[in-house]
Design a protein around this motif. Structure first.
Motif, PDB file in Angstrom:
ATOM      1  N   GLY A  83      54.128 -24.898  23.082  1.00  0.00           N
ATOM      2  CA  GLY A  83      53.011 -25.992  22.738  1.00  0.00           C
ATOM      3  C   GLY A  83      52.483 -25.371  21.348  1.00  0.00           C
ATOM      4  O   GLY A  83      52.655 -24.373  20.908  1.00  0.00           O
ATOM      5  N   ILE A  84      51.828 -26.425  20.694  1.00  0.00           N
ATOM      6  CA  ILE A  84      51.196 -26.166  19.463  1.00  0.00           C
ATOM      7  C   ILE A  84      49.865 -26.034  19.677  1.00  0.00           C
ATOM      8  O   ILE A  84      48.995 -27.050  19.985  1.00  0.00           O
ATOM      9  CB  ILE A  84      51.573 -26.882  18.257  1.00  0.00           C
ATOM     10  N   CYS A  85      49.333 -24.935  19.811  1.00  0.00           N
ATOM     11  CA  CYS A  85      47.736 -24.718  20.069  1.00  0.00           C
ATOM     12  C   CYS A  85      47.074 -24.802  18.762  1.00  0.00           C
ATOM     13  O   CYS A  85      47.599 -24.268  17.681  1.00  0.00           O
ATOM     14  CB  CYS A  85      47.663 -23.330  20.587  1.00  0.00           C
ATOM     15  N   HIS A  86      45.556 -25.246  18.787  1.00  0.00           N
ATOM     16  CA  HIS A  86      45.088 -25.048  17.341  1.00  0.00           C
ATOM     17  C   HIS A  86      44.898 -23.566  16.977  1.00  0.00           C
ATOM     18  O   HIS A  86      44.690 -23.326  15.769  1.00  0.00           O
ATOM     19  CB  HIS A  86      43.558 -25.635  17.549  1.00  0.00           C
ATOM     20  N   THR A  87      44.823 -22.875  17.775  1.00  0.00           N
ATOM     21  CA  THR A  87      44.864 -21.289  17.434  1.00  0.00           C
ATOM     22  C   THR A  87      46.037 -20.815  16.590  1.00  0.00           C
ATOM     23  O   THR A  87      45.657 -20.056  15.710  1.00  0.00           O
ATOM     24  CB  THR A  87      44.856 -20.309  18.656  1.00  0.00           C
ATOM     25  N   ASP A  88      47.358 -21.452  16.676  1.00  0.00           N
ATOM     26  CA  ASP A  88      48.279 -21.341  15.856  1.00  0.00           C
ATOM     27  C   ASP A  88      48.092 -21.604  14.263  1.00  0.00           C
ATOM     28  O   ASP A  88      48.239 -20.907  13.375  1.00  0.00           O
ATOM     29  CB  ASP A  88      49.401 -22.035  16.272  1.00  0.00           C
ATOM     30  N   LEU A  89      47.120 -22.764  14.481  1.00  0.00           N
ATOM     31  CA  LEU A  89      46.479 -23.463  13.108  1.00  0.00           C
ATOM     32  C   LEU A  89      45.902 -22.232  12.406  1.00  0.00           C
ATOM     33  O   LEU A  89      45.906 -21.894  11.363  1.00  0.00           O
ATOM     34  CB  LEU A  89      46.015 -24.680  13.476  1.00  0.00           C
ATOM     35  N   HIS A  90      44.790 -21.704  13.195  1.00  0.00           N
ATOM     36  CA  HIS A  90      43.935 -20.925  12.707  1.00  0.00           C
ATOM     37  C   HIS A  90      44.539 -19.571  12.326  1.00  0.00           C
ATOM     38  O   HIS A  90      44.455 -19.066  11.241  1.00  0.00           O
ATOM     39  CB  HIS A  90      42.924 -20.428  13.742  1.00  0.00           C
ATOM     40  N   GLN A  91      45.479 -19.193  13.025  1.00  0.00           N
ATOM     41  CA  GLN A  91      46.454 -17.869  12.716  1.00  0.00           C
ATOM     42  C   GLN A  91      47.128 -18.189  11.528  1.00  0.00           C
ATOM     43  O   GLN A  91      47.010 -17.184  10.807  1.00  0.00           O
ATOM     44  CB  GLN A  91      47.155 -17.528  13.740  1.00  0.00           C
ATOM     45  N   ILE A  92      47.845 -18.980  11.118  1.00  0.00           N
ATOM     46  CA  ILE A  92      48.711 -19.473  10.123  1.00  0.00           C
ATOM     47  C   ILE A  92      47.959 -19.660   8.680  1.00  0.00           C
ATOM     48  O   ILE A  92      48.199 -19.279   7.813  1.00  0.00           O
ATOM     49  CB  ILE A  92      50.054 -20.478  10.236  1.00  0.00           C
ATOM     50  N   LYS A  93      46.983 -20.336   8.988  1.00  0.00           N
ATOM     51  CA  LYS A  93      46.128 -20.310   7.798  1.00  0.00           C
ATOM     52  C   LYS A  93      45.043 -19.306   7.517  1.00  0.00           C
ATOM     53  O   LYS A  93      44.179 -19.264   6.751  1.00  0.00           O
ATOM     54  CB  LYS A  93      45.064 -21.486   7.773  1.00  0.00           C
ATOM     55  N   ASN A  94      45.138 -18.213   8.403  1.00  0.00           N
ATOM     56  CA  ASN A  94      44.254 -17.081   8.283  1.00  0.00           C
ATOM     57  C   ASN A  94      42.648 -17.147   8.323  1.00  0.00           C
ATOM     58  O   ASN A  94      41.828 -16.581   7.784  1.00  0.00           O
ATOM     59  CB  ASN A  94      44.495 -16.221   7.220  1.00  0.00           C
ATOM     60  N   ASP A  95      42.433 -18.189   9.203  1.00  0.00           N
ATOM     61  CA  ASP A  95      40.849 -18.566   9.464  1.00  0.00           C
ATOM     62  C   ASP A  95      40.241 -17.532   9.981  1.00  0.00           C
ATOM     63  O   ASP A  95      39.131 -17.540   9.581  1.00  0.00           O
ATOM     64  CB  ASP A  95      40.818 -19.879  10.093  1.00  0.00           C
ATOM     65  N   TRP A  96      40.744 -16.664  10.601  1.00  0.00           N
ATOM     66  CA  TRP A  96      39.895 -15.511  11.268  1.00  0.00           C
ATOM     67  C   TRP A  96      40.000 -14.211  10.669  1.00  0.00           C
ATOM     68  O   TRP A  96      39.515 -13.365  11.052  1.00  0.00           O
ATOM     69  CB  TRP A  96      40.198 -15.239  12.692  1.00  0.00           C
ATOM     70  N   GLY A  97      40.800 -14.170   9.533  1.00  0.00           N
ATOM     71  CA  GLY A  97      40.940 -13.097   8.762  1.00  0.00           C
ATOM     72  C   GLY A  97      41.717 -12.126   9.233  1.00  0.00           C
ATOM     73  O   GLY A  97      41.463 -10.617   8.872  1.00  0.00           O
ATOM     74  N   ILE A  98      42.714 -12.208  10.334  1.00  0.00           N
ATOM     75  CA  ILE A  98      43.245 -10.959  10.986  1.00  0.00           C
ATOM     76  C   ILE A  98      44.847 -11.256  10.810  1.00  0.00           C
ATOM     77  O   ILE A  98      45.608 -10.618  11.437  1.00  0.00           O
ATOM     78  CB  ILE A  98      42.945 -10.858  12.262  1.00  0.00           C
ATOM     79  N   THR A  99      45.130 -12.283  10.014  1.00  0.00           N
ATOM     80  CA  THR A  99      46.719 -12.768  10.170  1.00  0.00           C
ATOM     81  C   THR A  99      47.577 -11.720   9.251  1.00  0.00           C
ATOM     82  O   THR A  99      47.155 -11.331   8.472  1.00  0.00           O
ATOM     83  CB  THR A  99      46.781 -14.051   9.587  1.00  0.00           C
ATOM     84  N   LYS A 100      48.810 -11.199   9.925  1.00  0.00           N
ATOM     85  CA  LYS A 100      49.589 -10.383   9.206  1.00  0.00           C
ATOM     86  C   LYS A 100      50.703 -11.415   9.127  1.00  0.00           C
ATOM     87  O   LYS A 100      51.326 -12.069   9.961  1.00  0.00           O
ATOM     88  CB  LYS A 100      50.235  -9.300  10.314  1.00  0.00           C
TER      89      LYS A 100
END
Ligand SMILES: NC(=O)c1ccc[n+]([C@@H]2O[C@H](COP(=O)([O-])OP(=O)(O)OC[C@H]3O[C@@H](n4cnc5c(N)ncnc54)[C@H](OP(=O)(O)O)[C@@H]3O)[C@@H](O)[C@H]2O)c1
Ligand SMILES: [Zn+2]
Ligand SMILES: [Zn+2]
Length: 359
Positions: A48-65
Motif C-alpha cells: 500500500g501507499i500510505c501518506h506516511t510514505d509521502l511525508h518520508q520521501i519529502k522529508n516532511d518530518w526532517g528524519i529521512t535518510k
C-alpha cells in the motif's frame, strides 16, 4: 542504473527509491541480509501507499535518510525461513506493517506494545543496531525477524495490504480508548486511507459514525459505500455548530495542520479526540475547549504485533477490506501526486508481484 552503496549485504534486491526531497521515485539496486536463524525471507506481492510514505520521501518530518525505499503495508509469500523460525513456513502468505524491530526487553515490548518501544525500528527509513538502514516494501524481497511478521488469513485478498498500517492504526485507538462500544457515536476526520478504515471498523463495532471532511463531494460515497451514518463539511460553520456536543469520540486522521477547536466542540462531556494523523508542524491546543466538558486529546501510533494479528483476523472474519486502487509499480509517481491532492478512493496499492520489472 545507479546502485546504492549503503548497507552492502549479500542478497541482491531491487526496488524504487526517492533520492531527495523532490519525492520522485526511480529504480534502485540494493541488497538484503542473508536470512538469519529467526528471519523470514519473502517475496513482496502487494504494498500500500500510505501518506506516511509521502511525508518520508519529502522529508516532511526532517528524519529521512536517502535513498529511501518506502512501503510498510506489505503482503508477500515466504521464500525461506531461518532454522529457528517456529511460526512460518515457505509458501505461506504473510504481512508486515510499520515496524520490523524493537528492543524486545522494555516494558512496552513485554506488554505487546512494540510500537511504543524507544528502540522501535521502522520498516522503511529505520536503523538497525549495526547501522543498517531499513528499506521498505516497494521492493522485490524482504528479510524480517519472524516476531514482526503476521499470518495473512487465507480468505483476505492480498490487495488488502493497507490493513497493515491504515487498518491497525485506526483499529487500535478505537479499542484502547473504548470507542468500540455499540451505540456510541464516533467521528472520523479526513476520509483518506486511514479515515475510510476507521469508518469500516467503527461500523463493525456497532457504533454510529459521522465523517468530518473538507471534501463535500465525498458525502454520498461516505454514506452509501462506506456505511457512515452522517457527514459534516468541516469548513461549514453552520453544519459544525448544529452537531455540537454529539460525539463520544473522534479519530482525527488529517495529514496537514488544521484547527482542532471545531472538533473539540463536537464532543460530548468526557469526549475523546484521538490524533493519528501526523502533520509536520504542531497544532494549537485550545485549552478552554478542553476544560468545558472534561475533554481529552490523545494520540496513537500504529499497533503492536499481537494487535496486528488480532486486527487482520477480525477483518477476515467480518469481511473488512480497504477500498483500493491497484496500480503498477511504474505508476508510483503519479499515484503520489494524486495522493497529495486526496485524489484516491481510498488507498493506492502497488502490484509489486506482477509489475516490479528490472528492465
Ligand atoms: N499514527 C500513526 O501510526 C499513523 C499511521 C499511518 C499514517 N499516519 C498519518 O496519518 C495521516 C493520514 O494518512 P493517510 O494515509 O490516511 O492519508 P490520506 O489518504 O492522504 O488521507 C488524509 C485525509 O486528510 C484530509 N486532509 C488532507 N489535507 C487536509 C487539510 N489541509 N485540512 C483538513 N483535512 C485535510 C483529507 O480528507 P478529506 O478530503 O475527507 O478532508 C485526506 O483524504 C498522515 O499524516 C500519515 O502520516 C499516522
Ligand atoms: Zn502508514
Ligand atoms: Zn522495547
Amino acid at each position: 542504473m545507479e546502485k546504492s552503496h549503503e548497507n552492502e549485504h549479500p542478497i541482491k534486491a531491487f526496488g524504487w527509491a526517492a533520492r531527495d526531497t523532490s519525492g520522485v521515485l526511480s529504480p534502485l539496486n540494493f541488497s538484503r541480509r542473508v536470512t538469519g536463524e529467526k528471519d523470514v525471507q519473502f517475496k513482496v506481492l502487494y504494498c500500500g501507499i500510505c501518506h506516511t510514505d509521502l511525508h518520508q520521501i519529502k522529508n516532511d518530518w526532517g528524519i529521512t535518510k536517502y535513498p529511501i525505499i518506502p512501503g510498510h503495508e506489505i503482503v508477500g509469500v515466504v521464500t525461506e525461513v531461518g532454522n529457528k523460525v517456529d511460526n512460518f513456513k515457505v509458501g505461506e502468505k504473510i504481512g508486515v506493517g510499520y515496524l520490523v524491530g524493537s528492543c524486545r526487553k522494555c516494558d512496552n515490548c513485554a506488554n505487546d506494545l512494540e510500537n511504543y518501544c524507544p528502540g522501535l525500528i521502522m520498516t522503511a527509513n529505520g536503523t538497525y543496531s549495526d547501522g543498517t538502514i531499513t528499506q521498505g516494501g516497494y521492493s522485490d524481497l524482504m528479510v524480517v525477524d519472524e516476531h514482526f511478521v503476521v499470518h495473512w488469513p487465507e480468505n483476505l485478498p492480498m490487495e488488502a495490504a493497507p490493513l497493515l498500517c491504515a487498518g491497525v492504526t485506526t483499529y487500535s485507538p478505537l479499542k484502547y480508548f473504548e470507542l468500540d462500544k455499540p451505540g456510541m457515536h464516533i467521528g472520523v476526520v479526513g476520509l483518506g486511507g486511514l479515515g475510510h478504515m476507521a469508518v469500516k471498523f467503527a461500523k463493525a463495532f456497532g457504533t454510529k459514525v459521522t465523517v468530518i471532511s473538507t471534501s463535500a463531494g465525498k458525502k454520498d460515497e461516505a454514506i452509501e459505500r462506506l456505511g457512515a451514518d452522517s457527514f459534516l463539511v468541516s469548513r461549514d460553520p453552520d453544519q459544525m455548530q448544529a452537531a455540537r456536543g454529539s460525539l463520544d469520540g473522534i479519530i482525527d486522521t488529517v495529514s496537514a495542520v488544521h484547527p482542532i477547536s471545531p472538533l473539540l466542540n463536537l464532543l460530548k462531556t468526557n469526549g475523546k479526540l484521538v490524533m493519528v494523523g501526523a502533520p509536520e508542524k504542531p497544532l494549537e491546543l485550545p485549552v478552554f475547549s478542553l476544560l468545558a466538558g472534561r475533554k481529552l486529546v490523545a494520540g496513537s501510533g500504529t499497533g503492536g504485533l499481537k494487535e496486528m494479528q488480532e486486527m487482520v483476523n477480525f477483518a477476515a472474519k467480518h469481511n473488512i477490506t480497504p477500498d483500493v486502487e491497484v496500480v503498477p509499480m511504474d505508476y508510483v509517481n503519479t499515484a503520489l501526486e494524486r495522493l497529495v491532492k486526496s485524489d484516491v478512493k481510498y488507498r493506492f496499492v502497488l502490484d509489486i508481484g506482477n509489475t516490479l520489472n528490472k528492465s
